[in-house]
Design an enzyme around this catalytic site. Structure first.
Site, short mmCIF file in Angstrom:
data_model
loop_
_atom_site.label_atom_id
_atom_site.label_comp_id
_atom_site.label_asym_id
_atom_site.label_seq_id
_atom_site.Cartn_x
_atom_site.Cartn_y
_atom_site.Cartn_z
N ARG A 79 0.86 -1.19 0.00
CA ARG A 79 0.00 0.00 0.00
C ARG A 79 0.90 1.24 0.00
O ARG A 79 1.95 1.25 0.66
CB ARG A 79 -0.92 0.01 1.21
CG ARG A 79 -2.06 -1.02 1.12
CD ARG A 79 -3.03 -0.85 2.26
NE ARG A 79 -4.06 -1.88 2.26
CZ ARG A 79 -5.25 -1.77 1.67
NH1 ARG A 79 -5.54 -0.65 1.02
NH2 ARG A 79 -6.12 -2.75 1.72
N HIS A 114 -12.23 -1.97 -2.40
CA HIS A 114 -13.25 -0.96 -2.65
C HIS A 114 -13.67 -0.99 -4.13
O HIS A 114 -14.86 -0.99 -4.45
CB HIS A 114 -12.71 0.43 -2.31
CG HIS A 114 -12.74 0.77 -0.86
ND1 HIS A 114 -12.08 0.04 0.10
CD2 HIS A 114 -13.37 1.79 -0.20
CE1 HIS A 114 -12.29 0.58 1.29
NE2 HIS A 114 -13.07 1.63 1.14
N ARG A 161 -9.20 6.24 -4.01
CA ARG A 161 -8.30 5.29 -3.34
C ARG A 161 -6.83 5.66 -3.58
O ARG A 161 -5.98 5.46 -2.71
CB ARG A 161 -8.57 3.87 -3.84
CG ARG A 161 -9.98 3.38 -3.63
CD ARG A 161 -10.40 3.50 -2.18
NE ARG A 161 -9.76 2.48 -1.36
CZ ARG A 161 -9.71 2.52 -0.03
NH1 ARG A 161 -10.22 3.54 0.62
NH2 ARG A 161 -9.11 1.56 0.64
N HIS A 167 -4.21 2.84 -2.20
CA HIS A 167 -3.89 1.89 -3.27
C HIS A 167 -3.06 2.56 -4.34
O HIS A 167 -3.11 3.80 -4.53
CB HIS A 167 -5.17 1.35 -3.90
CG HIS A 167 -5.89 0.34 -3.06
ND1 HIS A 167 -5.41 -0.92 -2.83
CD2 HIS A 167 -7.07 0.42 -2.40
CE1 HIS A 167 -6.25 -1.57 -2.05
NE2 HIS A 167 -7.27 -0.78 -1.77
#
Length: 339
Positions: A79, A114, A161, A167
């Site tokens: 991440r 997501h 995101r 991400h």
């Protein structure tokens, strides 16, 4: 992958520097793309508008989130918020980026949950809506409008995101493409009116299948808790690292929802036939009830107690929407029979 990750960090920095004025919008988009939003926000109104589509949302959301967990355990994936410090590549040229409360998720990053769950769940919604619009109007242009909304929604969730450093761009793209395929496939196998045993077996299959996989990977020396340690180390604020973002929380939610869906159909097969005004009341009451259920604090120690209660919390979700609230509204609004 180092080059891909590095380019993703600079893209996030570019987004934050040029789209900072829309920060509240990106945070809203990432909130709407949260997998739990499918269960708590999307499912209730859709269920009261069209029962089969509502059940499909629970089914698709649970299975796609579970598969996302499996993919993450297999593919790993960094991440951005922890890779910036962990990689050691930005010591002299640190990117000017900011973390947010929604940034510090504890699971691996690939693919984006997501994006994947949003793509799968909203495919069910927009395809059903497009079908209704086309059958009633005969216009292909009108039927295409839901798909335009679908594209914009996926774009907003995906960008959000990257914006909050949760991400990398390639993880978002992978999540969207996988979610779209799952939405198409799972929408054909919706378990409407299946026996309770089917849902019990499905729930236990998700639960024990993931636990066996976890144990197997641990046996061969793969530590699946590596991402949790990195999250705790590199998150800006320790309170942003929450147990409800842990992979086992997702597993508990998915298994709980499927069991709850089976119980709801077992208690009241077919549900209640309510007019539109009582249905509107059901939407409001269900939303209020689920809001309080989702906000109800759970003890985080011991961990097994937390996951057990988290499982039970999501068993309640279909009960509230499909049985308890419509049953109460039916009781209050039904006209008494004349002798």
């Amino acid at each position: 992958m180092e080059r891909v990750y590095t380019q993703g960090i600079w893209m996030a920095e570019l987004l934050q520097s040029h789209a900072r004025n829309y920060e509240s919008f990106w945070l809203l988009a990432t909130h709407m793309g949260d997998p739990k939003a499918a269960f708590l926000l999307v499912f209730p109104p859709v269920f009261y508008l069209h029962r089969r589509t509502g059940i499909a949302i629970l089914w698709v959301a649970a299975v796609s989130e579970w598969l996302n967990l499996v993919f993450k355990w297999v593919l790993f994936g960094e991440r951005p918020y922890w890779w910036i410090g962990q990689s050691g590549l930005f010591v002299k040229n640190s990117p000017s980026v900011q973390q947010f409360q929604s940034t510090c998720e504890t699971g691996p990053g690939s693919p984006s949950g997501h994006a994947m769950v949003t793509a799968a769940v909203w495919w069910v919604v927009v395809s059903a809506l497009a079908s209704v619009l086309h059958s009633r109007s005969g216009s292909k242009i009108l039927a295409a409008i839901p798909y335009v909304f679908y594209t914009l929604l996926l774009g907003a969730v995906g960008v959000s995101r990257v914006f909050i450093l949760a991400h990398f761009p390639h993880q978002v793209i992978a999540g969207i493409l996988t979610g779209m395929m799952l939405g198409v496939l799972l929408n054909r196998t919706v378990p409407d009116c299946r026996p309770l045993l089917f849902f019990l077996c499905s729930s236990m299959a998700l639960l024990f299948g993931a636990l066996l996989m976890h144990a197997g990977l641990k046996t061969v020396g793969i530590d699946l808790a590596w991402s949790v340690a990195l999250a705790k180390r590199w998150c800006s604020k320790s309170e942003w690292v929450r147990m409800d973002t842990n992979p086992f929380s997702s597993l508990s939610r998915d298994a709980g929802v499927l069991l709850g869906l089976g119980l709801a159909q077992f208690w009241k097969p077919g549900g209640w036939a309510l007019p539109w005004i009582p249905k509107t009341l059901c939407m409001a009451l269900s939303s209020m009830a689920l809001y309080h259920v989702s906000r109800f604090p759970l003890p985080t120690v011991p961990a097994l107690l937390f996951y057990s209660l988290f499982f039970l919390k999501y068993v309640l979700v279909p009960q509230i929407v499909m049985v308890l609230v419509p049953g109460l509204v039916h009781l209050l609004t039904a006209k008494p029979k004349r002798d």
